[in-house]
Design a protein around this motif. Structure first.
Motif, PDB file in Angstrom:
ATOM      1  N   ARG B 180      21.619  55.138  -9.748  1.00 54.05           N
ATOM      2  CA  ARG B 180      22.885  55.445  -9.064  1.00 54.05           C
ATOM      3  C   ARG B 180      22.840  56.831  -8.442  1.00 54.05           C
ATOM      4  N   GLY B 181      22.448  57.785  -9.274  1.00 54.47           N
ATOM      5  CA  GLY B 181      22.434  59.180  -8.831  1.00 54.47           C
ATOM      6  C   GLY B 181      21.539  59.372  -7.616  1.00 54.47           C
ATOM      7  N   LEU B 182      20.375  58.733  -7.645  1.00 48.38           N
ATOM      8  CA  LEU B 182      19.450  58.865  -6.512  1.00 48.38           C
ATOM      9  C   LEU B 182      20.072  58.266  -5.248  1.00 48.38           C
ATOM     10  N   ALA B 183      20.725  57.103  -5.417  1.00 45.24           N
ATOM     11  CA  ALA B 183      21.352  56.441  -4.261  1.00 45.24           C
ATOM     12  C   ALA B 183      22.397  57.348  -3.623  1.00 45.24           C
ATOM     13  N   TYR B 184      23.245  57.964  -4.457  1.00 41.76           N
ATOM     14  CA  TYR B 184      24.290  58.838  -3.908  1.00 41.76           C
ATOM     15  C   TYR B 184      23.694  60.123  -3.350  1.00 41.76           C
ATOM     16  N   ASP B 185      22.637  60.637  -3.999  1.00 40.61           N
ATOM     17  CA  ASP B 185      21.979  61.833  -3.466  1.00 40.61           C
ATOM     18  C   ASP B 185      21.364  61.579  -2.092  1.00 40.61           C
ATOM     19  N   LEU B 186      21.013  60.324  -1.836  1.00 42.17           N
ATOM     20  CA  LEU B 186      20.480  59.987  -0.511  1.00 42.17           C
ATOM     21  C   LEU B 186      21.601  59.898   0.521  1.00 42.17           C
ATOM     22  N   GLY B 187      22.846  59.955   0.034  1.00 42.55           N
ATOM     23  CA  GLY B 187      23.989  59.906   0.946  1.00 42.55           C
ATOM     24  C   GLY B 187      24.349  58.496   1.392  1.00 42.55           C
ATOM     25  N   LEU B 188      23.920  57.490   0.620  1.00 41.97           N
ATOM     26  CA  LEU B 188      24.233  56.106   0.984  1.00 41.97           C
ATOM     27  C   LEU B 188      25.701  55.813   0.662  1.00 41.97           C
ATOM     28  N   ASP B 189      26.312  54.913   1.461  1.00 48.45           N
ATOM     29  CA  ASP B 189      27.712  54.574   1.160  1.00 48.45           C
ATOM     30  C   ASP B 189      27.770  53.673  -0.073  1.00 48.45           C
ATOM     31  N   LYS B 190      28.980  53.410  -0.530  1.00 48.32           N
ATOM     32  CA  LYS B 190      29.159  52.785  -1.840  1.00 48.32           C
ATOM     33  C   LYS B 190      28.418  51.447  -1.980  1.00 48.32           C
ATOM     34  N   THR B 191      28.585  50.579  -0.995  1.00 44.85           N
ATOM     35  CA  THR B 191      27.953  49.257  -1.082  1.00 44.85           C
ATOM     36  C   THR B 191      26.432  49.370  -1.044  1.00 44.85           C
ATOM     37  N   THR B 192      25.935  50.144  -0.078  1.00 46.05           N
ATOM     38  CA  THR B 192      24.490  50.298   0.048  1.00 46.05           C
ATOM     39  C   THR B 192      23.917  50.967  -1.196  1.00 46.05           C
ATOM     40  N   ALA B 193      24.657  51.933  -1.734  1.00 42.04           N
ATOM     41  CA  ALA B 193      24.200  52.619  -2.937  1.00 42.04           C
ATOM     42  C   ALA B 193      24.037  51.632  -4.095  1.00 42.04           C
ATOM     43  N   ARG B 194      24.994  50.728  -4.217  1.00 42.26           N
ATOM     44  CA  ARG B 194      24.928  49.743  -5.296  1.00 42.26           C
ATOM     45  C   ARG B 194      23.705  48.841  -5.102  1.00 42.26           C
ATOM     46  N   ASN B 195      23.484  48.405  -3.869  1.00 42.04           N
ATOM     47  CA  ASN B 195      22.334  47.555  -3.573  1.00 42.04           C
ATOM     48  C   ASN B 195      21.015  48.302  -3.783  1.00 42.04           C
ATOM     49  N   PHE B 196      21.020  49.577  -3.413  1.00 43.34           N
ATOM     50  CA  PHE B 196      19.807  50.389  -3.569  1.00 43.34           C
ATOM     51  C   PHE B 196      19.461  50.559  -5.050  1.00 43.34           C
ATOM     52  N   ALA B 197      20.478  50.828  -5.860  1.00 44.61           N
ATOM     53  CA  ALA B 197      20.256  51.008  -7.299  1.00 44.61           C
ATOM     54  C   ALA B 197      19.678  49.735  -7.916  1.00 44.61           C
ATOM     55  N   SER B 198      20.188  48.605  -7.467  1.00 45.12           N
ATOM     56  CA  SER B 198      19.704  47.326  -7.976  1.00 45.12           C
ATOM     57  C   SER B 198      18.255  47.090  -7.545  1.00 45.12           C
TER      58      SER B 198
END
Lengths: 299, 407
Positions: B180-198
């Motif tokens: 999660r933290g990495l996704a948000y640090d990359l500046g991804l929006d909420k939906t993309t961040a969730r998909n990225f974490a998965s």
């Protein structure tokens, strides 16, 4: 003096009853190593070269009481090495040498991480081990080759066994000898890295200078340069690094010996070391003479 | 062991990581023999692949990507990856365009065992994601960037701030807060961040399951559709030391660039193919690599790198056979053995010479345990053993150049 092992080190051999274990235990003792116990599960009560064998490291340590081992030498196949290292660590042994060639990468990582978390040093795998010529050895060195394994005052650290013989012969030819030779091993994740032995060589009154035998790939040589620059190592240091002309992307023998991108080239390593004030030889034959320019008199 | 892109994508699929719809069209079989039927049959397989992909696509299929499957960086620049469209102007349909592109790719002169025909993905962004190990910190390392699709080493050199790094404790494994933290640090929006974490969680599970040295997705396509994140490429390298517990990754001819390299791999003999004139038959990785350097310093060139030390020290005959498969002019043998006894190696070399009767000169520099015995064995066989590596290299270079007569 010397580092890591000397004649006072009490050594336990894991896998002592195996073909390699028993053969090299004999040679380790012959060279002066204090082998106090051996371990092979299921063989407690036997002896090898007069050394008592136990089922487990913990049982050997209990039986040895206050004279328990402070170093473990592993003659254990690669796929069982992690277990054997953990067994030694859990028995509070802080110096462990493993020669196994073929330890899975993810287990190499775990071995190093586990050793570091309890301040222990694991040397290897994929190495000949550690030898303080004339005193003690944890490993499989042809110590009988006098033009290589001559006692003296130069510390040597290496990633490659065969090349070590080649380079050390050149050092001895110049009248030097070896205080302690440490093979950190050719794996991508050695248990202990070059720079992590420098403090011990720095402190050792009987080591006048250090030679490192490196190769392409990884960052161990750069870490040595950093230690020199930061003043953590102040004695003369000469490096030979193999693989200067190796093509990018090809793995030259050792799994760790591969250049990817700009990282790990011999040129970058040589530059870092030269900048830090070390001498870098292009050919093995130059190592001895270069060392002589920095250490004109001693052995 | 490097897996080819299609093999990597099969692994991704098995790990639940979305990949574009695709069909594999074989040019040659895994054992290296050409796939039956020649060019016509190849065309038919390409047409079938397009037809199947068209049927599978939910909407009309406007474009496809034809990707050469071989172990090589920079395939795009080399013209080995081509985007093809149906051309309404010329009336050329998609299938003919694929056949034409395949022909162009195969004509470039590379050894290409297969082509991957893949649906072109409509993307709005490309990310970079990889997992490897850090030998110094003794941990797993995740690298990620918003600037995918470019060479990561170039990016690291030029704009290191564009790459984010996450260290993972090998005993704990990756944690949800970390992905999660990495996704948000990359500046991804909420939906993309969730998909990225998965996606990262799945990739990490694959990394540990297959004992990978490296898993890399470059680029990760960010699409406007579903699934949002799709693996555009796949680079998976399996740790060779772990292959014993991964029988799903057999050693196959198509992974090697010569018969000799493949046969050496089956024997467990380290071997690399080059195109020079001196065959190296040495013991130990470090020494062999150094002899390789010395040959180049002296103006010579290496035909092959081969190690027959360590556990292979009694394989002199097999090693020499492999060297003789090359068009080299000289075989240079350099050893300084520990457990590998010099006399045993010399004996092996002499027996190999008697059996194989090599048609080219052999220079030996065999030292180490019992080298006196080795000296006697070599001299009795009419060889003139040398004891200085650099002198032996110089002699081999001269012999290869034809400026020195055979010893």
């Amino acid at each position: 003096m010397s580092i890591f092992v000397d004649e006072t080190t009490r050594v336990l051999v894991q896998g002592i009853t195996g073909k390699e274990g028993s053969f090299w235990t004999k040679h380790m003792i012959e060279m002066g190593t204090q082998v106090i116990a051996g371990v092979t599960p299921g063989k407690e009560g036997e002896t090898v070269e007069g050394v008592p064998v136990y089922h487990s490291v913990a049982r050997a340590q209990r039986a040895s009481g206050e004279h328990a081992a402070d170093a473990a030498m592993l003659f254990v196949p690669p796929r069982f090495t992690k277990d054997a290292v953990y067994e030694a660590l859990d028995a509070s042994i802080q110096k462990i040498v493993t020669i196994a060639d073929g330890i899975p990468l993810h287990e190499q990582i775990e071995i190093r991480a586990a050793a570091r978390s309890q301040g222990a040093q694991v040397v290897g795998g994929n190495t000949s081990g550690v030898i303080s010529p004339g005193k003690s050895m944890l490993g499989i060195f042809p110590y009988w080759i006098q033009r290589v394994y001559k006692p003296g005052r130069i510390g040597i650290m290496t990633r490659s066994g065969s090349l070590t013989n080649e380079v050390t012969a050149m050092i001895v030819e110049q009248g030097f000898g070896v205080s302690t030779l440490i093979g950190v091993g050719g794996d991508p994740v050695p248990g202990t890295r070059f720079a992590e032995f420098l403090a011990q060589f720095e402190e050792d009154a009987d080591t006048d200078g250090v030679v490192i035998v490196g190769e392409l790939g990884g960052t161990m040589e750069e870490e040595v340069a950093e230690a020199i620059t930061e003043g953590r190592f102040t004695k003369p240091l000469v490096a030979f690094i193999g693989g200067r002309t190796a093509p990018k992307g090809k793995r030259m023998g050792h799994a760790g010996a591969i250049v990817t991108g700009s990282a790990g080239t011999v040129l970058a390593k040589a530059e870092a070391l030269t900048k830090a004030g070390a001498l870098v030889a292009d050919r093995p034959s130059q190592v001895g003479t270069m060392l002589r320019t920095r250490i004109p008199e001693t052995r | 062991m490097k897996r080819l892109e299609f093999q990597g994508k099969e692994l991704f699929s098995s790990a639940g990581i979305p990949v574009p719809a695709s069909r594999l069209v074989r040019v040659s079989e895994p054992d290296g023999t050409p796939t039956d039927g020649g060019t016509q049959a190849l065309h038919a397989r390409l047409l079938d692949a397009v037809a199947e992909l068209t049927q599978e696509a939910k909407g009309p299929l406007a474009s496809l990507v034809v990707k050469a499957q071989l172990d090589m960086g920079g395939r795009g620049k080399a013209g080995l990856i081509q985007l093809v469209r149906a051309d309404n102007g010329t009336g050329q349909d998609l299938a003919s365009a694929v056949v034409a592109a395949a022909g162009q790719i195969l004509d470039k002169g590379y050894r290409i065992p297969a082509l991957l025909i893949e649906e072109a993905v409509d993307l709005r962004e490309e990310l970079y994601l990889s997992i490897s190990v850090d030998p110094c910190a003794a941990c797993h390392v995740v690298l990620a960037s918003r600037e995918g699709g470019v060479d990561i080493e170039t990016l690291a050199a030029e704009r290191p701030d564009a790459i984010r790094r996450l260290d993972v404790d090998p005993f704990r494994g990756i944690q949800a807060y970390q992905t999660r933290g990495l996704a948000y640090d990359l500046g991804l929006d909420k939906t993309t961040a969730r998909n990225f974490a998965s996606l990262l969680t799945k990739l990490y599970a694959l990394f540990t399951r297959v004992d990978a040295e490296l898993v890399e997705i470059n680029p990760v396509f960010v699409t406007s559709g579903e699934p949002e994140l799709v693996a555009g490429d796949a680079k998976v390298i399996i740790d060779d030391n772990s292959l014993y517990r991964h029988t799903e990754f057999p050693i196959e001819r198509e992974q090697y660039d010569s018969d000799a390299a493949f046969e050496a791999a089956l024997e467990g003999i380290p071997y690399l193919q080059f195109d020079g004139t001196i065959s190296l038959m040495c013991a130990g990785a470090g020494l062999t690599t150094t002899v390789f350097d010395l040959v180049n310093y002296e103006g010579g060139s290496v035909a092959n790198y081969l190690e027959f030390g360590g556990p292979n020290y009694n394989k002199a005959q097999r090693a020499m056979e492999l060297c003789l498969q090359n068009k080299s002019a000289v075989i240079l043998i350099v050893t300084f053995g520990t457990i590998a006894r010099a006399d045993v190696m010399a004996e092996g070399v002499v027996n190999a010479i008697r059996t194989l009767k090599p048609d080219r000169p052999i220079v030996t520099c065999i030292r180490g345990t019992n080298e006196e015995g080795a000296d006697r064995i070599l001299r009795e066989a009419g060889l003139e053993p040398m004891y200085n590596t650099e002198e032996a290299v110089r002699l081999a270079v001269k012999l290869a150049a034809g400026t020195e007569a055979r010893v």
